[in-house]
Design a protein around this motif. Structure first.
Motif, PDB file in Angstrom:
ATOM      1  N   ASP A  27       0.733  -1.014  -0.021  1.00 34.55           N
ATOM      2  CA  ASP A  27      -0.067  -0.049   0.089  1.00 34.55           C
ATOM      3  C   ASP A  27       0.536   1.153  -0.072  1.00 34.55           C
ATOM      4  OD1 ASP A  27      -2.414  -1.349  -0.152  1.00 34.55           O
ATOM      5  OD2 ASP A  27      -2.977  -1.189   2.009  1.00 34.55           O
ATOM      6  N   PRO A  28       1.880   1.328   0.665  1.00 35.32           N
ATOM      7  CA  PRO A  28       2.831   2.556   0.766  1.00 35.32           C
ATOM      8  C   PRO A  28       3.390   2.928  -0.666  1.00 35.32           C
ATOM      9  CG  PRO A  28       3.248   1.062   2.374  1.00 35.32           C
ATOM     10  CD  PRO A  28       2.674   0.439   1.814  1.00 35.32           C
ATOM     11  N   VAL A  29       3.452   2.157  -1.717  1.00 37.77           N
ATOM     12  CA  VAL A  29       3.870   2.655  -2.941  1.00 37.77           C
ATOM     13  C   VAL A  29       2.865   2.416  -4.053  1.00 37.77           C
ATOM     14  CG1 VAL A  29       6.114   1.783  -2.320  1.00 37.77           C
ATOM     15  CG2 VAL A  29       4.900   0.333  -3.348  1.00 37.77           C
ATOM     16  N   VAL A  30       1.553   1.836  -3.878  1.00 42.99           N
ATOM     17  CA  VAL A  30       0.621   1.576  -4.676  1.00 42.99           C
ATOM     18  C   VAL A  30       0.357   2.928  -5.483  1.00 42.99           C
ATOM     19  CG1 VAL A  30      -1.616   0.736  -5.176  1.00 42.99           C
ATOM     20  CG2 VAL A  30      -0.122  -0.764  -4.165  1.00 42.99           C
ATOM     21  N   GLN A  31       0.029   3.934  -4.566  1.00 42.10           N
ATOM     22  CA  GLN A  31      -0.717   5.162  -5.150  1.00 42.10           C
ATOM     23  C   GLN A  31       0.342   5.795  -6.070  1.00 42.10           C
ATOM     24  OE1 GLN A  31      -2.023   7.858  -1.992  1.00 42.10           O
ATOM     25  NE2 GLN A  31      -2.635   9.387  -3.811  1.00 42.10           N
ATOM     26  N   GLN A  32       1.556   5.851  -5.758  1.00 38.12           N
ATOM     27  CA  GLN A  32       2.623   6.545  -6.679  1.00 38.12           C
ATOM     28  C   GLN A  32       2.679   5.687  -7.940  1.00 38.12           C
ATOM     29  OE1 GLN A  32       6.111   8.031  -5.012  1.00 38.12           O
ATOM     30  NE2 GLN A  32       5.445   7.129  -2.809  1.00 38.12           N
ATOM     31  N   LEU A  33       2.717   4.450  -7.895  1.00 37.47           N
ATOM     32  CA  LEU A  33       2.978   3.429  -9.094  1.00 37.47           C
ATOM     33  C   LEU A  33       1.807   3.297  -9.984  1.00 37.47           C
ATOM     34  CD1 LEU A  33       4.588   0.521  -7.314  1.00 37.47           C
ATOM     35  CD2 LEU A  33       5.760   1.892  -8.911  1.00 37.47           C
ATOM     36  N   ALA A  34       0.636   3.571  -9.140  1.00 36.02           N
ATOM     37  CA  ALA A  34      -0.904   3.487 -10.123  1.00 36.02           C
ATOM     38  C   ALA A  34      -1.059   4.619 -11.030  1.00 36.02           C
ATOM     39  CB  ALA A  34      -1.757   3.352  -9.200  1.00 36.02           C
ATOM     40  N   ALA A  35      -0.137   5.661 -10.766  1.00 39.24           N
ATOM     41  CA  ALA A  35      -0.092   6.938 -11.800  1.00 39.24           C
ATOM     42  C   ALA A  35       0.243   6.469 -13.455  1.00 39.24           C
ATOM     43  CB  ALA A  35       0.823   8.062 -11.459  1.00 39.24           C
ATOM     44  N   ASP A  36       1.037   5.382 -13.370  1.00 39.58           N
ATOM     45  CA  ASP A  36       1.532   5.191 -14.892  1.00 39.58           C
ATOM     46  C   ASP A  36       1.929   3.639 -14.848  1.00 39.58           C
ATOM     47  OD1 ASP A  36       3.941   5.009 -13.442  1.00 39.58           O
ATOM     48  OD2 ASP A  36       5.104   6.627 -14.372  1.00 39.58           O
ATOM     49  N   ARG A  37       1.360   2.916 -14.205  1.00 41.18           N
ATOM     50  CA  ARG A  37       1.607   1.315 -14.042  1.00 41.18           C
ATOM     51  C   ARG A  37      -0.169   0.737 -13.584  1.00 41.18           C
ATOM     52  NH1 ARG A  37       5.563   2.747 -15.705  1.00 41.18           N
ATOM     53  NH2 ARG A  37       7.615   2.123 -15.366  1.00 41.18           N
ATOM     54  N   GLU A  38      -0.405  -0.269 -14.263  1.00 43.32           N
ATOM     55  CA  GLU A  38      -1.324  -0.973 -13.670  1.00 43.32           C
ATOM     56  C   GLU A  38      -0.799  -2.178 -12.537  1.00 43.32           C
ATOM     57  OE1 GLU A  38      -5.424  -3.869 -14.860  1.00 43.32           O
ATOM     58  OE2 GLU A  38      -3.644  -3.997 -16.039  1.00 43.32           O
ATOM     59  N   THR A  39      -0.952  -1.639 -11.221  1.00 43.67           N
ATOM     60  CA  THR A  39      -0.597  -2.647 -10.163  1.00 43.67           C
ATOM     61  C   THR A  39      -1.622  -3.551  -9.689  1.00 43.67           C
ATOM     62  OG1 THR A  39      -1.493  -0.892  -8.421  1.00 43.67           O
ATOM     63  CG2 THR A  39       0.596  -0.460  -9.293  1.00 43.67           C
ATOM     64  N   ALA A 146       4.761   5.463  18.593  1.00 48.35           N
ATOM     65  CA  ALA A 146       6.249   5.321  17.901  1.00 48.35           C
ATOM     66  C   ALA A 146       7.261   4.642  18.830  1.00 48.35           C
ATOM     67  CB  ALA A 146       6.701   6.974  17.741  1.00 48.35           C
ATOM     68  N   ALA A 147       7.138   4.862  20.137  1.00 46.67           N
ATOM     69  CA  ALA A 147       8.185   4.028  20.852  1.00 46.67           C
ATOM     70  C   ALA A 147       7.879   2.641  20.865  1.00 46.67           C
ATOM     71  CB  ALA A 147       8.312   4.619  22.083  1.00 46.67           C
ATOM     72  N   GLY A 148       6.671   2.158  20.855  1.00 50.25           N
ATOM     73  CA  GLY A 148       6.316   0.931  20.783  1.00 50.25           C
ATOM     74  C   GLY A 148       6.675  -0.001  19.476  1.00 50.25           C
ATOM     75  N   ARG A 149       6.272   0.855  18.464  1.00 55.15           N
ATOM     76  CA  ARG A 149       6.852   0.225  16.960  1.00 55.15           C
ATOM     77  C   ARG A 149       8.280   0.223  16.952  1.00 55.15           C
ATOM     78  NH1 ARG A 149       2.644   4.014  15.907  1.00 55.15           N
ATOM     79  NH2 ARG A 149       4.035   5.531  15.017  1.00 55.15           N
ATOM     80  N   THR A 150       8.969   0.896  17.658  1.00 53.20           N
ATOM     81  CA  THR A 150      10.480   0.985  17.463  1.00 53.20           C
ATOM     82  C   THR A 150      10.856  -0.231  18.225  1.00 53.20           C
ATOM     83  OG1 THR A 150      10.863   3.271  17.318  1.00 53.20           O
ATOM     84  CG2 THR A 150      12.696   2.068  18.111  1.00 53.20           C
ATOM     85  N   LEU A 151      10.299  -0.399  19.443  1.00 58.63           N
ATOM     86  CA  LEU A 151      10.886  -1.766  20.178  1.00 58.63           C
ATOM     87  C   LEU A 151      10.410  -3.045  19.662  1.00 58.63           C
ATOM     88  CD1 LEU A 151      11.716  -2.846  23.136  1.00 58.63           C
ATOM     89  CD2 LEU A 151       9.416  -2.621  23.702  1.00 58.63           C
ATOM     90  N   VAL A 163       6.047   3.566  10.576  1.00 57.84           N
ATOM     91  CA  VAL A 163       5.106   2.516  10.220  1.00 57.84           C
ATOM     92  C   VAL A 163       3.602   3.065  10.516  1.00 57.84           C
ATOM     93  CG1 VAL A 163       4.433   0.244  10.163  1.00 57.84           C
ATOM     94  CG2 VAL A 163       6.941   0.785  10.332  1.00 57.84           C
ATOM     95  N   ASP A 164       2.894   2.981   9.895  1.00 58.70           N
ATOM     96  CA  ASP A 164       1.315   3.183  10.075  1.00 58.70           C
ATOM     97  C   ASP A 164       0.936   2.404  11.060  1.00 58.70           C
ATOM     98  OD1 ASP A 164      -1.408   4.605   9.198  1.00 58.70           O
ATOM     99  OD2 ASP A 164      -1.878   2.534   9.337  1.00 58.70           O
ATOM    100  N   ALA A 165       0.353   2.902  12.300  1.00 56.57           N
ATOM    101  CA  ALA A 165      -0.121   1.987  13.368  1.00 56.57           C
ATOM    102  C   ALA A 165      -1.304   0.933  13.069  1.00 56.57           C
ATOM    103  CB  ALA A 165      -0.397   2.751  14.533  1.00 56.57           C
ATOM    104  N   GLU A 166      -2.136   1.245  12.323  1.00 56.81           N
ATOM    105  CA  GLU A 166      -3.371   0.614  11.889  1.00 56.81           C
ATOM    106  C   GLU A 166      -2.754  -0.712  11.131  1.00 56.81           C
ATOM    107  OE1 GLU A 166      -6.736  -1.535  11.809  1.00 56.81           O
ATOM    108  OE2 GLU A 166      -6.012   0.267  13.243  1.00 56.81           O
TER     109      GLU A 166
END
Length: 267
Positions: A27-39, A146-151, A163-166
């Motif tokens: 998901d983090p890269v799809v929006q950018q790629l979908a501009a000129d790729r069918e992902t 953020a501290a929990g994700r780092t740990l 990283v997105d928490a959800e």
């Protein structure tokens, strides 16, 4: 048919996740790629929302490659570009070996480990799954900060606080519930990448996070360079094992460049 998300327009690019993950890893890269790729981001059999492989099928890398090739046929894809992470990277390389794809990008792919590194990776993955299954509630609460994700996530991400928490909560739930987990993990330890010369007919890019603590960058990326001397090799600065979340802009640019070679499009 594998469960998948199909977005954008342009040359088709199939995105393949690693063991215990799901199509949302991209998901983090799809929006950018979908501009000129069918992902086309897929859930592999036994992961995410896709049904497991048939009970009589050994969940080996070859079996997953077979499943992805069947998906190509079902989805009307004629030699699409592919990108994979971890186990998905190994699948991408094996698809290139079969000549089933127009190009292959492998991000921290499996198969370049020493016996000791293989055993270490198995232990880390087993511990991660155990905690997700037995202490999932604690982990889901912990990744809320953020501290929990780092740990809790630094063994997989180079920049865990970002990283997105959800998304992290969904990843924990998916890992705990994945029916394909145990059988696939047992088969992964048997996999080694061999005969890189057989891939010379397909453009290959290998990207590796310099902070990858699961498939260690310093040694395993070196073996990948030796095994695939004609591939493009890229160090992903400050990225961990899942670089799509660590550096979405950089990874999207890499995938766009790697899939810029001409090749057949969707049928």
């Amino acid at each position: 048919m594998l469960v998948h998300d199909r977005r954008g327009a342009g040359p088709p690019l199939v995105l393949i996740h690693g063991i215990g993950a799901r199509r949302g890893a991209w998901d983090p890269v799809v929006q950018q790629l979908a501009a000129d790729r069918e992902t086309i981001a897929i859930d592999l059999p036994g992961f995410g929302e896709s049904s497991p492989l048939p009970a009589e099928t050994t969940p080996s890398i070859d079996a997953y490659v077979d499943a992805v090739e069947r998906f190509f046929a079902d989805a009307g894809l004629d030699r699409p570009h592919v990108a994979g992470n971890s186990m998905g990277g190994g699948i991408a390389l094996e698809l290139a070996r079969r000549g089933s794809v127009a190009s292959a990008t492998a991000l921290s792919p499996i198969g370049f480990w020493s016996p000791l590194e293989n055993a270490y990776g198995q232990v880390v993955l087993k511990q991660t799954h155990f905690l997700s299954a037995r202490a999932g509630g604690v982990l889901k609460r912990g990744v809320g900060s953020a501290a929990g994700r780092t740990l809790m996530l630094s063994h997989m991400f180079g920049r865990p606080a970002a990283v997105d928490a959800e998304a992290a909560r969904q990843d924990i739930a998916q890992l705990a519930a994945a029916p394909g987990w145990s059988g696939t993990l047992a088969q992964l330890r048997k996999y080694r990448f061999t005969n890189g010369a057989a891939l010379d007919g397909v453009p290959v890019t290998v990207g590796w996070g310099t902070r990858d603590r699961l498939l260690v960058y310093a040694t395993q990326s070196r073996r990948a360079r030796q095994a695939l001397p004609h591939a493009r090799h890229v160090a992903l600065d400050r990225c961990g094992h899942l670089p799509m979340s660590d550096d979405p802009d950089g990874v999207a640019a890499l995938l766009r460049e790697a899939s810029a070679t001409s090749g057949p499009h969707a049928g």
